[in-house]
Scaffold this motif. Structure first.
Motif, PDB file in Angstrom:
ATOM      1  N   GLY A  97       0.531  -3.036   8.618  1.00  0.00           N
ATOM      2  CA  GLY A  97       0.174  -1.573   9.157  1.00  0.00           C
ATOM      3  C   GLY A  97       0.404  -0.974  10.591  1.00  0.00           C
ATOM      4  O   GLY A  97      -0.102  -0.207  11.209  1.00  0.00           O
ATOM      5  N   ILE A  98       1.611  -0.199   9.521  1.00  0.00           N
ATOM      6  CA  ILE A  98       2.132   1.172   9.765  1.00  0.00           C
ATOM      7  C   ILE A  98       1.305   2.232   9.954  1.00  0.00           C
ATOM      8  O   ILE A  98       1.207   2.662  11.653  1.00  0.00           O
ATOM      9  CB  ILE A  98       3.432   1.239   8.798  1.00  0.00           C
ATOM     10  N   VAL A  99       0.278   2.527   9.638  1.00  0.00           N
ATOM     11  CA  VAL A  99      -0.475   3.860   9.710  1.00  0.00           C
ATOM     12  C   VAL A  99      -0.711   3.052  10.802  1.00  0.00           C
ATOM     13  O   VAL A  99      -1.310   4.386  11.488  1.00  0.00           O
ATOM     14  CB  VAL A  99      -1.296   3.873   7.791  1.00  0.00           C
ATOM     15  N   VAL A 118     -11.721   5.858   8.883  1.00  0.00           N
ATOM     16  CA  VAL A 118     -12.788   5.110   7.776  1.00  0.00           C
ATOM     17  C   VAL A 118     -12.590   3.720   7.903  1.00  0.00           C
ATOM     18  O   VAL A 118     -12.214   3.664   7.957  1.00  0.00           O
ATOM     19  CB  VAL A 118     -12.226   5.848   6.554  1.00  0.00           C
ATOM     20  N   ASN A 145      -7.590  -0.897   3.633  1.00  0.00           N
ATOM     21  CA  ASN A 145      -8.497  -0.091   2.917  1.00  0.00           C
ATOM     22  C   ASN A 145      -9.710  -0.438   2.438  1.00  0.00           C
ATOM     23  O   ASN A 145     -10.038  -1.378   2.301  1.00  0.00           O
ATOM     24  CB  ASN A 145      -7.611   0.061   1.610  1.00  0.00           C
ATOM     25  N   GLY A 171      -6.076  10.158   5.448  1.00  0.00           N
ATOM     26  CA  GLY A 171      -7.048  10.233   4.611  1.00  0.00           C
ATOM     27  C   GLY A 171      -5.676  10.421   2.825  1.00  0.00           C
ATOM     28  O   GLY A 171      -5.169  10.035   3.316  1.00  0.00           O
ATOM     29  N   GLU A 225      -4.473  -5.561  -4.070  1.00  0.00           N
ATOM     30  CA  GLU A 225      -3.819  -4.217  -3.873  1.00  0.00           C
ATOM     31  C   GLU A 225      -3.337  -4.426  -4.651  1.00  0.00           C
ATOM     32  O   GLU A 225      -3.038  -5.677  -5.606  1.00  0.00           O
ATOM     33  CB  GLU A 225      -2.706  -4.206  -2.860  1.00  0.00           C
ATOM     34  N   VAL A 277       2.285   7.105   3.947  1.00  0.00           N
ATOM     35  CA  VAL A 277       3.010   6.145   3.662  1.00  0.00           C
ATOM     36  C   VAL A 277       2.015   5.219   3.125  1.00  0.00           C
ATOM     37  O   VAL A 277       1.023   5.086   2.760  1.00  0.00           O
ATOM     38  CB  VAL A 277       2.471   5.140   5.185  1.00  0.00           C
ATOM     39  N   GLN A 287       7.003  -1.754   2.617  1.00  0.00           N
ATOM     40  CA  GLN A 287       6.001  -0.109   3.075  1.00  0.00           C
ATOM     41  C   GLN A 287       7.968   0.742   2.583  1.00  0.00           C
ATOM     42  O   GLN A 287       8.278   1.264   2.871  1.00  0.00           O
ATOM     43  CB  GLN A 287       5.174   0.323   4.178  1.00  0.00           C
TER      44      GLN A 287
HETATM   45  P1  FAD Z   1      -3.358   0.182   8.022  1.00  0.00           P
HETATM   46  O1  FAD Z   1      -3.035   0.399   9.081  1.00  0.00           O
HETATM   47  O2  FAD Z   1      -4.766  -0.914   7.239  1.00  0.00           O
HETATM   48  O3  FAD Z   1      -4.416   1.377   7.349  1.00  0.00           O
HETATM   49  C1  FAD Z   1      -5.137   2.205   6.614  1.00  0.00           C
HETATM   50  C2  FAD Z   1      -5.728   3.467   6.914  1.00  0.00           C
HETATM   51  O4  FAD Z   1      -6.065   3.779   5.589  1.00  0.00           O
HETATM   52  C3  FAD Z   1      -6.648   3.504   7.815  1.00  0.00           C
HETATM   53  O5  FAD Z   1      -6.263   4.398   9.073  1.00  0.00           O
HETATM   54  C4  FAD Z   1      -8.054   3.917   7.406  1.00  0.00           C
HETATM   55  O6  FAD Z   1      -8.227   4.832   7.557  1.00  0.00           O
HETATM   56  C5  FAD Z   1      -7.686   4.689   6.196  1.00  0.00           C
HETATM   57  N1  FAD Z   1      -8.341   4.748   4.361  1.00  0.00           N
HETATM   58  C6  FAD Z   1      -8.877   3.413   3.842  1.00  0.00           C
HETATM   59  N2  FAD Z   1      -9.619   3.446   2.853  1.00  0.00           N
HETATM   60  C7  FAD Z   1      -9.837   4.921   2.964  1.00  0.00           C
HETATM   61  C8  FAD Z   1     -10.542   5.579   2.197  1.00  0.00           C
HETATM   62  N3  FAD Z   1     -10.996   5.101   1.046  1.00  0.00           N
HETATM   63  N4  FAD Z   1      -9.898   7.237   1.996  1.00  0.00           N
HETATM   64  C9  FAD Z   1      -9.507   7.271   3.038  1.00  0.00           C
HETATM   65  N5  FAD Z   1      -8.510   6.993   3.402  1.00  0.00           N
HETATM   66  C10 FAD Z   1      -9.233   5.256   3.972  1.00  0.00           C
HETATM   67  N6  FAD Z   1       0.178   2.845  -1.959  1.00  0.00           N
HETATM   68  C11 FAD Z   1       0.803   3.045  -2.564  1.00  0.00           C
HETATM   69  O7  FAD Z   1       1.763   3.367  -2.250  1.00  0.00           O
HETATM   70  N7  FAD Z   1       0.301   3.185  -4.030  1.00  0.00           N
HETATM   71  C12 FAD Z   1      -1.225   2.864  -4.951  1.00  0.00           C
HETATM   72  O8  FAD Z   1      -1.468   3.053  -5.693  1.00  0.00           O
HETATM   73  C13 FAD Z   1      -1.921   2.899  -3.336  1.00  0.00           C
HETATM   74  N8  FAD Z   1      -3.158   3.021  -4.214  1.00  0.00           N
HETATM   75  C14 FAD Z   1      -4.072   3.018  -3.549  1.00  0.00           C
HETATM   76  C15 FAD Z   1      -5.516   3.664  -3.532  1.00  0.00           C
HETATM   77  C16 FAD Z   1      -6.525   3.435  -2.380  1.00  0.00           C
HETATM   78  C17 FAD Z   1      -8.184   3.588  -3.072  1.00  0.00           C
HETATM   79  C18 FAD Z   1      -6.307   3.640  -0.967  1.00  0.00           C
HETATM   80  C19 FAD Z   1      -7.410   4.279   0.072  1.00  0.00           C
HETATM   81  C20 FAD Z   1      -4.946   3.756  -0.705  1.00  0.00           C
HETATM   82  C21 FAD Z   1      -3.835   3.342  -1.189  1.00  0.00           C
HETATM   83  N9  FAD Z   1      -2.284   3.727  -1.647  1.00  0.00           N
HETATM   84  C22 FAD Z   1      -1.875   2.885  -2.114  1.00  0.00           C
HETATM   85  C23 FAD Z   1      -2.164   3.075   0.411  1.00  0.00           C
HETATM   86  C24 FAD Z   1      -1.785   1.037   0.779  1.00  0.00           C
HETATM   87  O9  FAD Z   1      -2.606   0.850   0.379  1.00  0.00           O
HETATM   88  C25 FAD Z   1      -2.286   1.567   2.357  1.00  0.00           C
HETATM   89  O10 FAD Z   1      -3.017   1.934   3.204  1.00  0.00           O
HETATM   90  C26 FAD Z   1      -1.045   2.331   2.921  1.00  0.00           C
HETATM   91  O11 FAD Z   1       0.367   1.647   2.633  1.00  0.00           O
HETATM   92  C27 FAD Z   1      -1.341   1.818   4.803  1.00  0.00           C
HETATM   93  O12 FAD Z   1      -0.755   0.547   4.969  1.00  0.00           O
HETATM   94  P2  FAD Z   1      -1.178  -0.138   6.054  1.00  0.00           P
HETATM   95  O13 FAD Z   1      -0.811  -1.613   6.279  1.00  0.00           O
HETATM   96  O14 FAD Z   1      -0.117   0.879   7.469  1.00  0.00           O
HETATM   97  O15 FAD Z   1      -2.567   0.398   6.450  1.00  0.00           O
END
Ligand code: FAD
Ligand code: SF4
Length: 400
Positions: A97-99, A118, A145, A171, A225, A277, A287
């Motif tokens: 949840g860093i994002v 989103v 995601n 994004g 994932e 991230v 992450q």
């Molecule tokens: P969270 O705190 O859970 O937040 C996720 C954020 O992503 C939210 O703010 C949301 O607005 C945004 N989001 C969600 N879905 C989408 C979307 N479809 N389009 C735009 N924004 C969106 N990381 C890698 O290192 N390698 C990969 O191969 C990889 N593939 C990915 C494929 C997809 C389709 C997506 C959406 C992300 C991918 N990622 C990849 C990124 C990774 O899966 C995580 O999203 C990232 O590490 C952030 O995790 P988090 O727990 O900090 O995010």
């Protein structure tokens, strides 16, 4: 007497209606730009009509990537990279949840007035619903995601109309490329861009097919994932985790499942975000953070006290595994499950780790996508594939 400001010319343009064919045709990733009057700039802004990563890197980061420096070539312009995880993970986030945490701090500290992110619709947890979040609760509702093409930029008109001046946009690469191309037209004083890597995205329909061919219980999947241990991890509603080895995926049935936009994309690492991230350059469970410029550093600083961090590392040699994956994907080879599991175990033990795993994933997707563009859109190959991607692909022998 006050003179009314004339509307910028883009306000006279008309958004396309939902479902109408987009200018990029089948390559459209539904980034959302064409759902707004910013469609006026589509020929220049669309990532699939006008690839301009190097030019926009120079504008955004002050320089484009140096192709002679390996980490630049692969991961784009950056000041710093690290592995990190939240000391207290956010429940229900994609990783720790860093994002979401950064977005919440940016808002509550008053650095921005709104966050483009989103959420999902009430009826369907995988149907994207872009919003401009103005409270921490609205940001949290967007965590995890949406593994489907998402029109994040469809809220751009609302930005100009609502008079927001300081904004954070979250994004993926294609959305951010189009955003950067129209950034100066948005009337903002400050824009922060927080990106995630992105690959192999699908339409809502494609997602259904992927879940049905791959998971034991498609209807209960909450998120999934492709992870660094060479397995797809599905999380189910009851909290259980299901893993399926990459090499056991039914490639022959899944060949057409990924969106044509994602089969033609070479911006896996979100080159134009201020801060990225993801996970793929970090050890399992951590992450991966790429700080591209000062705005990115400022964002990361907002959550520094909530994170454990460690330096990035790299282990193994990806090249043979990538070379072998090329014909296997091309021919749609599917291994029997026992062999796939065995291969997964062996490759996890001796295979690439850390940054080398990230390079493995970049190489295998770029070679696959290069072949896709060459076969389906040969006229676009030269201009659409960025110079850094050509260098990466040149390391391998490709079939005709
Ligand atoms: P969270 O705190 O859970 O937040 C996720 C954020 O992503 C939210 O703010 C949301 O607005 C945004 N989001 C969600 N879905 C989408 C979307 N479809 N389009 C735009 N924004 C969106 N990381 C890698 O290192 N390698 C990969 O191969 C990889 N593939 C990915 C494929 C997809 C389709 C997506 C959406 C992300 C991918 N990622 C990849 C990124 C990774 O899966 C995580 O999203 C990232 O590490 C952030 O995790 P988090 O727990 O900090 O995010
Ligand atoms: Fe328009 Fe975005 Fe589709 Fe390009 S990818 S045609 S800019 S909606």
């Amino acid at each position: 007497m006050t003179l009314a400001h004339p509307h910028p010319s883009h306000q006279k343009a008309k958004a396309l209606r939902p479902g109408a064919r987009r200018p990029a045709k089948e390559l459209c990733s539904e980034c959302g730009l064409c759902d707004t009057y910013y469609i006026h700039y589509v020929k220049e802004a669309c990532a699939f009509l006008n690839q301009q990563v190097a030019e926009l890197e120079a504008v955004t980061h002050g320089r484009s990537r140096n192709l002679e420096v390996s980490d630049d070539l692969y991961f784009g312009v950056h000041q710093d990279m690290m592995a990190a995880r939240k000391q207290q993970p956010i429940a229900g986030a994609q990783w720790t949840g860093i994002v979401s945490a950064i977005a919440i701090e940016m808002l509550t500290q008053g650095l921005v007035e709104g966050v483009v992110c989103v959420q999902n619709t009430a009826a369907d947890r995988f149907q994207p619903l872009p919003v401009i979040a103005k409270t921490p609760e609205e940001i949290l509702a967007a965590r995890v995601n949406k593994p489907t093409l998402s029109p994040n930029l469809s809220v751009l008109e609302q930005i100009e109309q609502s008079g927001l001046k300081r904004l954070l946009v979250i994004g993926v690469g294609c959305q951010i490329q189009a955003l950067r191309a129209v950034e100066q037209k948005l009337g903002l004083e400050k824009l922060y861009v927080l990106g995630t890597p992105c690959v192999d995205n699908v339409t809502r329909q494609g997602l259904q097919k992927f879940l049905e061919t791959t998971s034991r219980s498609p209807e209960t999947v909450v998120h999934y994932e492709f992870m660094q241990d060479f397995r797809v991890h599905f999380k189910h509603e009851d909290g259980s985790t299901e893993t399926v080895p990459f090499f056991g995926l039914k490639t022959n049935q899944l060949k057409d499942v990924f969106a044509p936009s994602c089969m033609s994309c070479f911006d896996y690492v979100n080159s134009l975000a201020d801060l990225v991230v993801g996970y793929m350059g970090a050890p399992f469970g951590w992450q991966w953070i790429v700080v591209r410029n000062d705005r990115g550093r400022e964002m990361l600083e907002q959550v520094q006290n909530q994170l454990d961090t460690q330096p990035v590392s790299s282990q193994g040699d990806r090249r043979q595994a990538v070379q072998q994956s090329i014909p296997a994907y091309d021919k749609g080879v599917t291994l029997p499950m026992w062999a796939a599991k065995l291969m997964g175990i062996v490759i996890e033990k001796i295979g690439p780790k850390g940054l080398e795993y990230a390079r493995f994933s970049i190489d295998s997707h770029f070679t696959r996508n290069y072949l896709y563009v060459k076969r389906h859109h040969p006229e676009k190959l030269e201009a659409h594939v960025p110079a850094y991607a050509k260098r990466i692909v040149e390391q391998y022998q490709l079939p005709d």
